[in-house]
Design an enzyme around this catalytic site. Structure first.
Site, PDB file in Angstrom:
ATOM      1  CE  LYS A 206      -1.769   1.999   3.483  1.00  0.00           C
ATOM      2  NZ  LYS A 206      -2.371   2.394   4.940  1.00  0.00           N
TER       3      LYS A 206
ATOM      4  CG  ASP B 267      -7.226   3.545   2.084  1.00  0.00           C
ATOM      5  OD1 ASP B 267      -8.224   3.184   1.318  1.00  0.00           O
ATOM      6  OD2 ASP B 267      -7.472   4.875   2.531  1.00  0.00           O
TER       7      ASP B 267
END
Length: 288
Positions: free
Chosen positions: A156, A174
């Site tokens: 991420k 997320d």
């Protein structure tokens, strides 16, 4: 099952489906949707979000790749706002990887205390700074396989850096992104890497970075985790999860956050396009 929506959200059409918002067209497949129909609906949602948030951007303040990778690591388990309020002091004292690599951990911990989990975060940012100095000549690498080797950096974080500091497409999965793509039935996956792969397959690679911004912006402002503002959502006609939140338009408006609700955003130094659209800068740490 296909839900048909033709005009005002919340009203019922003759065939039993909720009517769509003004000007909306088409159908929303809740079950049994073909792959082609899913791709078309997903891309239409992204086009709609691009019109709603033409100023969508990463909500961490940064001036270079080093600041972005550090800020993204610090954003775990806290808000971007709190990170943005904290990093000015950090980068003023430690502007380069070399500076932060040689920092006294106790002094860094004191600066990072407002972000929570400050001891672990201190270890990560000092560790990644040392790795940058020792393995990459003090420069943030521009490849996924190199970024994920840095302490505290996962896929991420790596995609945030690649997409926003290097202009290389990536999907940022997320908590907001995970929640919304599942509500929209783009995927039933729950693991970030599987969500990334499933959603990535629905869009051209060139769309990935801005898609991430659009979805995350919408999740923070309208499609909240606990009480989504369905009645104030411009893409309600395309959403299979319509009705999970407040559908009354006036009550839903009171749930809006950030610029949609007239409140400051997350960045102390937001892009000019955001300011031009009515967004407000966030206050610095300690401001009233």
């Amino acid at each position: 099952m296909v839900v048909r929506r033709d005009s005002a959200v919340g009203e019922q059409s003759p065939d039993g489906g909720r009517k769509a918002a003004k000007g909306a067209k088409g159908v929303v497949a809740v079950k049994g949707e073909s792959r082609t129909a899913l791709v078309r609906r997903a891309r239409r949602i992204n086009r709609e979000l691009a019109e709603i948030y033409p100023y969508a951007h990463p909500e961490l303040d940064f001036e270079n790749p080093f600041q972005l990778v550090v800020a993204t690591v610090l954003s775990a388990q806290t808000t971007d706002l709190r990170v943005n309020q904290t990093t000015p002091a950090l980068f003023a004292k430690y502007p380069t990887p070399e500076d932060l690599a040689g920092a006294d951990p106790e002094q860094v911990e004191e600066i990072l205390r407002p972000t929570g989990f400050f001891r672990a975060k201190t270890k990560s940012v000092i560790g990644l700074s040392k790795a940058l100095v020792e393995d990459f000549g003090g420069e943030v690498p521009g490849r996924l396989e190199d970024l994920v080797k840095l302490p505290g950096v996962g896929r991420k974080t790596a995609f945030v850096v690649l997409g926003n500091a290097f202009g290389r497409p990536g999907i940022t999965v997320d908590t907001h992104f995970q929640r919304l793509v599942r509500r929209w039935k783009w995927t039933e996956a729950t693991e970030p890497d599987k969500i990334e792969a499933a959603v990535g397959a629905l869009f051209p690679k060139s769309d990935w970075t801005m898609l991430s911004h659009h979805v995350i912006f919408h999740g923070r402002r309208i499609c909240h985790a606990r009480k989504p503002a369905c009645g104030a959502c411009p893409i309600a006609p395309l959403c299979p999860a319509y009705g999970e939140g407040e559908t009354d338009p006036e009550k839903a408006k009171k749930l809006l956050k950030y610029e949609k609700g007239g409140y400051p955003g997350q960045r102390l130094n937001p892009p000019q396009a955001y300011l031009d659209a009515g967004g407000k800068p966030a206050p610095p740490l300690g401001a009233a």
